[in-house]
Design a protein around this motif. Structure first.
Motif, PDB file in Angstrom:
ATOM      1  N   VAL A 105      49.694  -2.422  36.841  1.00  0.00           N
ATOM      2  CA  VAL A 105      48.324  -2.204  37.312  1.00  0.00           C
ATOM      3  C   VAL A 105      47.961  -3.232  38.373  1.00  0.00           C
ATOM      4  O   VAL A 105      47.214  -2.940  39.318  1.00  0.00           O
ATOM      5  N   VAL A 106      48.497  -4.444  38.270  1.00  0.00           N
ATOM      6  CA  VAL A 106      48.147  -5.547  39.166  1.00  0.00           C
ATOM      7  C   VAL A 106      49.159  -5.620  40.307  1.00  0.00           C
ATOM      8  O   VAL A 106      50.370  -5.729  40.070  1.00  0.00           O
ATOM      9  N   ARG A 107      48.668  -5.601  41.532  1.00  0.00           N
ATOM     10  CA  ARG A 107      49.521  -5.669  42.731  1.00  0.00           C
ATOM     11  C   ARG A 107      49.166  -6.942  43.511  1.00  0.00           C
ATOM     12  O   ARG A 107      48.049  -7.061  44.036  1.00  0.00           O
ATOM     13  N   LEU A 108      50.110  -7.860  43.586  1.00  0.00           N
ATOM     14  CA  LEU A 108      49.889  -9.124  44.288  1.00  0.00           C
ATOM     15  C   LEU A 108      50.193  -8.972  45.773  1.00  0.00           C
ATOM     16  O   LEU A 108      50.775  -7.984  46.212  1.00  0.00           O
ATOM     17  N   ASN A 109      49.812 -10.012  46.545  1.00  0.00           N
ATOM     18  CA  ASN A 109      50.085 -10.051  47.986  1.00  0.00           C
ATOM     19  C   ASN A 109      49.600  -8.780  48.690  1.00  0.00           C
ATOM     20  O   ASN A 109      50.232  -8.296  49.625  1.00  0.00           O
ATOM     21  N   THR A 110      48.477  -8.255  48.237  1.00  0.00           N
ATOM     22  CA  THR A 110      47.916  -7.035  48.810  1.00  0.00           C
ATOM     23  C   THR A 110      46.446  -7.281  49.124  1.00  0.00           C
ATOM     24  O   THR A 110      45.613  -7.376  48.223  1.00  0.00           O
ATOM     25  N   ARG A 111      46.144  -7.380  50.389  1.00  0.00           N
ATOM     26  CA  ARG A 111      44.777  -7.671  50.814  1.00  0.00           C
ATOM     27  C   ARG A 111      44.053  -6.372  51.168  1.00  0.00           C
ATOM     28  O   ARG A 111      44.563  -5.561  51.957  1.00  0.00           O
ATOM     29  N   VAL A 112      42.863  -6.195  50.605  1.00  0.00           N
ATOM     30  CA  VAL A 112      42.028  -5.055  50.967  1.00  0.00           C
ATOM     31  C   VAL A 112      41.278  -5.397  52.251  1.00  0.00           C
ATOM     32  O   VAL A 112      40.575  -6.414  52.320  1.00  0.00           O
ATOM     33  N   VAL A 113      41.427  -4.537  53.259  1.00  0.00           N
ATOM     34  CA  VAL A 113      40.807  -4.817  54.558  1.00  0.00           C
ATOM     35  C   VAL A 113      39.762  -3.777  54.933  1.00  0.00           C
ATOM     36  O   VAL A 113      39.106  -3.905  55.978  1.00  0.00           O
ATOM     37  N   GLY A 114      39.574  -2.765  54.095  1.00  0.00           N
ATOM     38  CA  GLY A 114      38.558  -1.773  54.401  1.00  0.00           C
ATOM     39  C   GLY A 114      38.352  -0.790  53.267  1.00  0.00           C
ATOM     40  O   GLY A 114      39.289  -0.488  52.521  1.00  0.00           O
ATOM     41  N   VAL A 115      37.126  -0.309  53.142  1.00  0.00           N
ATOM     42  CA  VAL A 115      36.780   0.741  52.186  1.00  0.00           C
ATOM     43  C   VAL A 115      35.876   1.721  52.918  1.00  0.00           C
ATOM     44  O   VAL A 115      34.972   1.311  53.658  1.00  0.00           O
ATOM     45  N   ALA A 116      36.116   3.027  52.715  1.00  0.00           N
ATOM     46  CA  ALA A 116      35.302   4.037  53.388  1.00  0.00           C
ATOM     47  C   ALA A 116      35.302   5.314  52.551  1.00  0.00           C
ATOM     48  O   ALA A 116      36.065   5.452  51.596  1.00  0.00           O
ATOM     49  N   ARG A 117      34.428   6.243  52.925  1.00  0.00           N
ATOM     50  CA  ARG A 117      34.446   7.584  52.348  1.00  0.00           C
ATOM     51  C   ARG A 117      35.458   8.409  53.150  1.00  0.00           C
ATOM     52  O   ARG A 117      35.455   8.354  54.376  1.00  0.00           O
ATOM     53  N   ARG A 118      36.347   9.104  52.476  1.00  0.00           N
ATOM     54  CA  ARG A 118      37.432   9.790  53.181  1.00  0.00           C
ATOM     55  C   ARG A 118      36.894  10.768  54.226  1.00  0.00           C
ATOM     56  O   ARG A 118      36.092  11.654  53.928  1.00  0.00           O
ATOM     57  N   GLY A 119      37.340  10.550  55.452  1.00  0.00           N
ATOM     58  CA  GLY A 119      36.968  11.436  56.542  1.00  0.00           C
ATOM     59  C   GLY A 119      35.544  11.284  57.034  1.00  0.00           C
ATOM     60  O   GLY A 119      35.081  12.080  57.871  1.00  0.00           O
ATOM     61  N   ARG A 120      34.813  10.273  56.548  1.00  0.00           N
ATOM     62  CA  ARG A 120      33.415  10.086  56.934  1.00  0.00           C
ATOM     63  C   ARG A 120      33.156   8.609  57.224  1.00  0.00           C
ATOM     64  O   ARG A 120      33.421   7.764  56.366  1.00  0.00           O
ATOM     65  N   ASP A 121      32.648   8.302  58.407  1.00  0.00           N
ATOM     66  CA  ASP A 121      32.184   6.932  58.593  1.00  0.00           C
ATOM     67  C   ASP A 121      30.802   6.815  57.968  1.00  0.00           C
ATOM     68  O   ASP A 121      30.261   7.790  57.438  1.00  0.00           O
ATOM     69  N   ARG A 122      30.203   5.661  58.007  1.00  0.00           N
ATOM     70  CA  ARG A 122      28.959   5.439  57.274  1.00  0.00           C
ATOM     71  C   ARG A 122      27.776   6.234  57.811  1.00  0.00           C
ATOM     72  O   ARG A 122      26.761   6.402  57.138  1.00  0.00           O
ATOM     73  N   VAL A 123      27.891   6.743  59.039  1.00  0.00           N
ATOM     74  CA  VAL A 123      26.795   7.490  59.657  1.00  0.00           C
ATOM     75  C   VAL A 123      26.726   8.925  59.133  1.00  0.00           C
ATOM     76  O   VAL A 123      25.652   9.512  59.037  1.00  0.00           O
ATOM     77  N   VAL A 124      27.860   9.497  58.762  1.00  0.00           N
ATOM     78  CA  VAL A 124      27.939  10.922  58.441  1.00  0.00           C
ATOM     79  C   VAL A 124      27.425  11.218  57.041  1.00  0.00           C
ATOM     80  O   VAL A 124      27.887  10.620  56.061  1.00  0.00           O
ATOM     81  N   ASP A 125      26.489  12.165  56.937  1.00  0.00           N
ATOM     82  CA  ASP A 125      25.971  12.615  55.644  1.00  0.00           C
ATOM     83  C   ASP A 125      26.723  13.827  55.112  1.00  0.00           C
ATOM     84  O   ASP A 125      26.976  13.934  53.913  1.00  0.00           O
ATOM     85  N   ALA A 126      27.072  14.751  55.999  1.00  0.00           N
ATOM     86  CA  ALA A 126      27.617  16.040  55.586  1.00  0.00           C
ATOM     87  C   ALA A 126      28.902  15.883  54.773  1.00  0.00           C
ATOM     88  O   ALA A 126      29.855  15.226  55.206  1.00  0.00           O
ATOM     89  N   GLY A 127      28.911  16.461  53.589  1.00  0.00           N
ATOM     90  CA  GLY A 127      30.103  16.478  52.758  1.00  0.00           C
ATOM     91  C   GLY A 127      30.464  15.170  52.111  1.00  0.00           C
ATOM     92  O   GLY A 127      31.515  15.052  51.460  1.00  0.00           O
ATOM     93  N   ARG A 128      29.617  14.198  52.262  1.00  0.00           N
ATOM     94  CA  ARG A 128      29.964  12.851  51.784  1.00  0.00           C
ATOM     95  C   ARG A 128      30.138  12.817  50.266  1.00  0.00           C
ATOM     96  O   ARG A 128      31.062  12.170  49.753  1.00  0.00           O
TER      97      ARG A 128
END
Length: 446
Positions: free
Chosen positions: A102-125
């Motif tokens: 379950v634990v993965r070392l040496n792995t940096r998270v560099v971004g989180v988003a809604r798939r196929g949608r940037d933060r501006v898009v409402d449709a289908g979010r």
């Protein structure tokens, strides 16, 4: 789309992140924990020399304990006060081992988003899962589709600068080789060479600063010529020494008393009402300059323990509801805002206070407190218990809060740092307990 087929991603394999993973595993949910460091509890290991304020009994998550009890793990003495290293090796590492892949070392998270949608898009979010972008130690990028994201990455990697206005002081970056933003381990051979016989300025008024003062006072007794100057932004020391005997965390109260003894005995010089705006080089030494033009005598080293702040840069594509001042969730901020609460009031809380406009994204642990200075491990464990229950659809458990926190007995919020703090009412005035800083003090601390 059924988001339940995707794992829950936990960012950070520290105490709260591993507790979240244990809660997820116990509920039969798939979990992935991404840790940027090369070992679990990497931040805790950096303050390995610091002893926590809390006993072992307040440092072990209930779900984690149940998982560990299935192995040959030996639970530490519940009445003992561990160091950071002991917390990491006797609890957090065994917990990570029990969690396995379950634990993965040496792995940096560099971004989180809604798939196929940037933060501006409402449709289908609402019908799309989250995507988590990671980078491995060798620079390879990966994309992980997630049902939910629990950000337990903390604030350890983002110390606040010396500058009193929240920006680095003019000259601060150029003086970085002479500034430490952590409480130094004064038993380390390199640090002995660095600080012995030197003049040191300690900046800050929290438990980390008290820890540094106590450590340097003792260090000066065995290393003649070492001198310590405590530089405070507030107009008077006031309640900076804490609650003393009124503190229900006895070790935390004792730390403040030891720091006060060091100051009263003349081992520490105190400078109040000093807001640093510039740091000037004077040969190999540094001169601190305040925004009103005051200049302090040159020092050899600066220990700046002025707090931490959350790194929100990699969450820029999700919709977070954050308080404008503390950068904490808006429903939580009023409970922890030091500008408002003279008694550090906070009650145990969970998913209700930690929910954002972006469904499935939760900031927990020290990260959830934004720039608020204090935190208790038990609070984080209660947070993730509630959040995981909500993710699992157990809303009754998510809304239930059963936790009693120790009362600090300290009055006077940080928002009054320019004014002398009255002693009136000090000692057990708080109707509800204040949390204590999780990762930044020394013997003992939490």
């Amino acid at each position: 789309m059924n988001n339940q087929v995707f794992p829950v991603v936990v960012v950070g394999a520290g105490p709260i992140g591993l507790a979240a993973a244990a809660q997820l595993v116990e509920r039969g949910l798939e979990a992935l924990v991404f840790e940027a460091g090369d070992a679990v509890s990497a931040a805790v290991r950096e303050w390995h020399h610091v002893r926590l304020f809390s006993r072992w009994s307040g440092l072990i998550d209930p779900a984690a304990r149940r998982l560990l009890e299935k192995s040959d793990w030996q639970e530490p003495d519940p009445d003992g006060y561990p160091t950071g290293l002991e917390w990491a090796t006797q609890y957090l590492q065994p917990l990570a081992d029990a969690l396995g892949t379950v634990v993965r070392l040496n792995t940096r998270v560099v971004g989180v988003a809604r798939r196929g949608r940037d933060r501006v898009v409402d449709a289908g979010r609402d019908n799309e899962p989250l995507v988590v972008r990671t980078v491995s130690a060798d620079g390879v990028e990966h994309r992980v589709v997630a049902r939910a994201v629990i950000d337990a990455s903390g604030t350890w990697g983002s110390p606040s600068p010396v500058g009193a206005d929240g920006l680095p002081a003019i000259g601060e970056r150029a003086a970085a080789d002479k500034i430490s933003y952590r409480v130094p381990d004064l038993t380390d051979a390199d640090n002995v060479v660095r600080y012995a016989g030197r003049q040191v300025a300690v900046l800050g008024s929290g438990h980390s600063a008290l820890t540094a003062l106590v450590a340097f006072a003792g260090f000066a007794q065995t290393h003649p010529g070492t001198r310590v100057r405590w530089v405070l932004r507030r107009g008077a020391v006031g309640n900076a020494f804490g609650g003393g005997e009124s503190d229900q965390l006895a070790a935390r109260g004792a730390l403040g008393q030891r720091a006060q003894v060091a100051v009263d005995a003349g081992h520490v010089e105190v400078v109040t009402g000093f807001r640093t705006s510039d740091i000037e080089r004077a040969g190999d030494r540094l001169v601190l300059v305040s925004d009103d033009g005051r200049r302090l005598d040159a020092v050899d080293e600066v220990v700046a323990v002025t707090g931490f702040r959350p790194d929100l840069s990699w969450l820029s594509e999700v919709r977070l509801d954050l308080d404008a001042r503390l950068q904490a969730p808006v429903a939580l901020a009023p409970l922890i805002d030091p500008n408002v609460h003279s008694c550090g009031t906070v009650y145990p809380h969970g998913v209700k206070e930690l929910t954002h406009s972006e469904a499935g994204v939760f900031l927990v642990g020290m990260k959830s407190y934004g720039r608020a200075p204090t935190f208790l491990a038990l609070t984080g464990y209660e947070q993730v218990r509630s959040v995981v229950a909500a993710i699992a659809g157990d809303h009754q458990a998510a809304e239930r809060v059963d936790l009693i926190l120790p009362e600090t007995g300290v009055c006077g919020g940080a928002g009054l740092f320019d004014e002398p703090v009255s002693d009136a009412g000090a000692g057990g005035c708080c109707g509800v307990p204040a949390p204590v800083e999780l990762t930044l003090t020394a013997s003992p601390r939490d």
